[in-house]
Design a protein around this motif. Structure first.
Motif, PDB file in Angstrom:
ATOM      1  N   ALA B  20       0.855  -1.185   0.000  1.00 21.98           N
ATOM      2  CA  ALA B  20       0.000   0.000   0.000  1.00 21.98           C
ATOM      3  C   ALA B  20       0.884   1.225   0.000  1.00 21.98           C
ATOM      4  N   ALA B  21       1.320   1.656  -1.167  1.00 19.12           N
ATOM      5  CA  ALA B  21       2.244   2.780  -1.240  1.00 19.12           C
ATOM      6  C   ALA B  21       1.495   4.074  -1.489  1.00 19.12           C
ATOM      7  N   ALA B  22       2.100   5.138  -1.023  1.00 17.42           N
ATOM      8  CA  ALA B  22       1.446   6.440  -1.150  1.00 17.42           C
ATOM      9  C   ALA B  22       2.036   7.226  -2.308  1.00 17.42           C
ATOM     10  N   HIS B  23       1.205   8.080  -2.855  1.00 17.74           N
ATOM     11  CA  HIS B  23       1.664   9.006  -3.879  1.00 17.74           C
ATOM     12  C   HIS B  23       2.522  10.071  -3.208  1.00 17.74           C
ATOM     13  N   PHE B  24       3.628  10.420  -3.830  1.00 17.38           N
ATOM     14  CA  PHE B  24       4.466  11.495  -3.314  1.00 17.38           C
ATOM     15  C   PHE B  24       4.977  12.357  -4.450  1.00 17.38           C
ATOM     16  N   GLN B  25       4.716  13.659  -4.351  1.00 17.40           N
ATOM     17  CA  GLN B  25       5.292  14.589  -5.313  1.00 17.40           C
ATOM     18  C   GLN B  25       6.738  14.847  -4.895  1.00 17.40           C
ATOM     19  N   MET B  26       7.648  14.609  -5.816  1.00 18.80           N
ATOM     20  CA  MET B  26       9.047  14.879  -5.530  1.00 18.80           C
ATOM     21  C   MET B  26       9.512  16.129  -6.272  1.00 18.80           C
ATOM     22  N   ASN B  27      10.378  16.875  -5.596  1.00 19.26           N
ATOM     23  CA  ASN B  27      11.142  17.917  -6.267  1.00 19.26           C
ATOM     24  C   ASN B  27      12.564  17.609  -5.855  1.00 19.26           C
ATOM     25  N   TYR B  28      13.114  16.607  -6.534  1.00 19.91           N
ATOM     26  CA  TYR B  28      14.343  15.967  -6.092  1.00 19.91           C
ATOM     27  C   TYR B  28      15.593  16.724  -6.511  1.00 19.91           C
ATOM     28  N   THR B  29      16.528  16.797  -5.588  1.00 22.25           N
ATOM     29  CA  THR B  29      17.886  17.235  -5.906  1.00 22.25           C
ATOM     30  C   THR B  29      18.813  16.361  -5.073  1.00 22.25           C
ATOM     31  N   PRO B  30      19.995  16.029  -5.564  1.00 25.11           N
ATOM     32  CA  PRO B  30      20.815  15.058  -4.828  1.00 25.11           C
ATOM     33  C   PRO B  30      21.268  15.528  -3.446  1.00 25.11           C
ATOM     34  N   GLU B  31      21.560  16.816  -3.315  1.00 25.38           N
ATOM     35  CA  GLU B  31      22.198  17.293  -2.082  1.00 25.38           C
ATOM     36  C   GLU B  31      21.511  18.558  -1.564  1.00 25.38           C
ATOM     37  N   SER B  32      21.056  18.502  -0.316  1.00 28.55           N
ATOM     38  CA  SER B  32      20.343  19.658   0.229  1.00 28.55           C
ATOM     39  C   SER B  32      21.237  20.578   1.044  1.00 28.55           C
ATOM     40  N   ALA B  33      22.432  20.132   1.402  1.00 27.45           N
ATOM     41  CA  ALA B  33      23.344  20.957   2.206  1.00 27.45           C
ATOM     42  C   ALA B  33      24.621  21.213   1.404  1.00 27.45           C
ATOM     43  N   LEU B  34      24.689  22.381   0.793  1.00 30.48           N
ATOM     44  CA  LEU B  34      25.817  22.699  -0.082  1.00 30.48           C
ATOM     45  C   LEU B  34      26.854  23.551   0.654  1.00 30.48           C
ATOM     46  N   ASP B  35      28.144  23.250   0.414  1.00 30.87           N
ATOM     47  CA  ASP B  35      29.206  24.026   1.051  1.00 30.87           C
ATOM     48  C   ASP B  35      29.314  25.418   0.450  1.00 30.87           C
ATOM     49  N   LYS B  36      29.064  25.491  -0.856  1.00 30.86           N
ATOM     50  CA  LYS B  36      29.046  26.814  -1.496  1.00 30.86           C
ATOM     51  C   LYS B  36      28.018  26.804  -2.630  1.00 30.86           C
ATOM     52  N   GLY B  37      27.737  27.992  -3.132  1.00 26.88           N
ATOM     53  CA  GLY B  37      26.715  28.104  -4.162  1.00 26.88           C
ATOM     54  C   GLY B  37      27.061  27.330  -5.418  1.00 26.88           C
ATOM     55  N   LYS B  38      26.052  26.757  -6.053  1.00 21.39           N
ATOM     56  CA  LYS B  38      26.262  26.048  -7.321  1.00 21.39           C
ATOM     57  C   LYS B  38      24.935  25.894  -8.052  1.00 21.39           C
TER      58      LYS B  38
END
Lengths: 99, 265
Positions: B20-38
């Motif tokens: 019984a899996a749920a629907h999930f909207q993803m707005n995926y990016t690999p890394e949420s904690a970046l050392d500097k802007g990119k």
């Protein structure tokens, strides 16, 4: 020095419980912008900033009201220094500053 | 909602009929904690992150924007349609890039057009928050946007140790939703950005109740969930939103937030 520390402490609250942070980027137009801040989210507005080359200060100023500082990119190696007081200086090497 | 999701799973893939899996909207990016802007890669996919037994066709996007240091920037024009390959089927999704250059939190909000779930004869709209931080400066992660359906985090979504916890408040138009029903799922796979595809499952659920974990908020709309494994975790407050109908049919307007846990090593 002590006077500066006191002023900073008053300006930003319990400043020294927090980590000083800086991030810089190359604007691609010959200028570089460095942004400063503290780990609790407090502003770096008014905090000292400088650019060093061969250990000498070549550009000096203070973080703007938006906690940033934009300067002309020096030719050759340089280091950006966000100086939030003794033991709280953050340095970023120019070669690590990209667009 | 859960019952009919089960039915749809049964109908779609009989081999996984018990999931019984749920629907999930993803707005995926690999890394949420970046050392500097990119410049970061993003994938907007409507799926079932744990079991991945069906990838839905997104119906379009109503709003997609980012907030950094209180400044809002529209990102809708950056979206490019893709076919995203799940492990069992492919679905219509989007890809985009975003220059997360400035220091601080980049709070992204994705509001897709309602999706028609034919198995349930209802529409589903999941208003989804994803936060990316640059250089550790907290600026916007806890911002309450007054959305129709919203999970306001009380924990930074990008700085959670494995074994730590996430606390949020379910809100609708700024008001807490008492005893809100929340589904929790682990993104149980890597996302292949180059091929726009889902990787194989990482863990197996010991029981169906672990695929989509159902929890409830307290009387103040607040909930806490301990995070047992590194990676992305999705939280979805079902039907928390104020819009209840779309095109004459029932609408489940949900609030989704994604958080990312890291191992201590």
């Amino acid at each position: 020095m002590k006077k500066t520390v006191l002023v900073l402490a008053l300006a930003t609250g319990s400043l020294f419980a927090h980590t000083a942070l800086m991030s810089c980027f190359d604007n691609g137009d010959g200028t570089v912008t460095c942004e400063g801040g503290f780990s609790d989210g407090s502003s770096a507005s008014g905090v000292k900033f400088r650019v060093e080359q061969n250990g000498k200060t070549v550009i000096e100023g203070k973080m703007s009201e938006y906690s940033d500082f934009t300067f002309e990119k020096p030719s050759g190696a340089y280091t950006a220094v966000f100086d939030a007081g003794e033991g709280h200086a953050v340095k970023i090497t120019g070669s690590d500053i990209t667009e | 909602m859960k019952k009919s999701t089960l039915l749809s799973a049964v109908a779609a893939v009989s081999m996984l009929a018990t999931s019984a899996a749920a629907h999930f909207q993803m707005n995926y990016t690999p890394e949420s904690a970046l050392d500097k802007g990119k410049t970061i890669e993003l994938r907007q996919v409507f799926t079932h992150p744990f079991a991945d037994e069906h990838t839905m066709d997104m119906s379009g996007v109503e709003e997609f924007y980012v907030i950094n240091k209180k400044r809002k920037k529209d990102l809708k024009d950056t979206l490019e349609t893709i076919t995203f390959k799940g492990n069992h089927n492919s679905g219509k999704g989007y890809k985009s890039t975003y220059k997360a250059r400035r220091m601080g939190d980049h709070l992204m909000v994705l509001k897709p057009k309602p999706y028609y779930e034919s198995n349930e004869d209802i529409y589903i709209q999941q208003i989804t928050k994803t936060v990316v931080n640059v250089a550790g400066l907290p600026t916007d992660w806890d911002r309450e946007l007054g959305l129709k359906a919203e999970i306001v985090p009380l924990t930074k979504p990008y700085s959670i140790w494995t074994g730590g916890s996430f606390t949020g408040v379910v809100k609708s138009n700024g008001k807490p939703v008492p005893f809100a029903e929340i589904e929790v799922e682990y993104l149980n796979r890597d996302v292949d950005l180059r091929n726009n595809a889902m990787g194989p499952s990482k863990v197996k659920a010991p029981h169906d109740s672990f695929v989509t974990m159902g929890i409830k908020a307290n009387k103040d709309g607040e909930f806490t969930f301990a995070i047992p494994k590194a990676g992305w975790w999705g939280f979805c407050a079902l039907g928390a939103g104020s819009d209840k109908e779309y095109k004459g049919k029932e609408l489940s307007q949900d609030a989704v937030i994604w958080v990312q846990a890291k191992d201590m090593k």
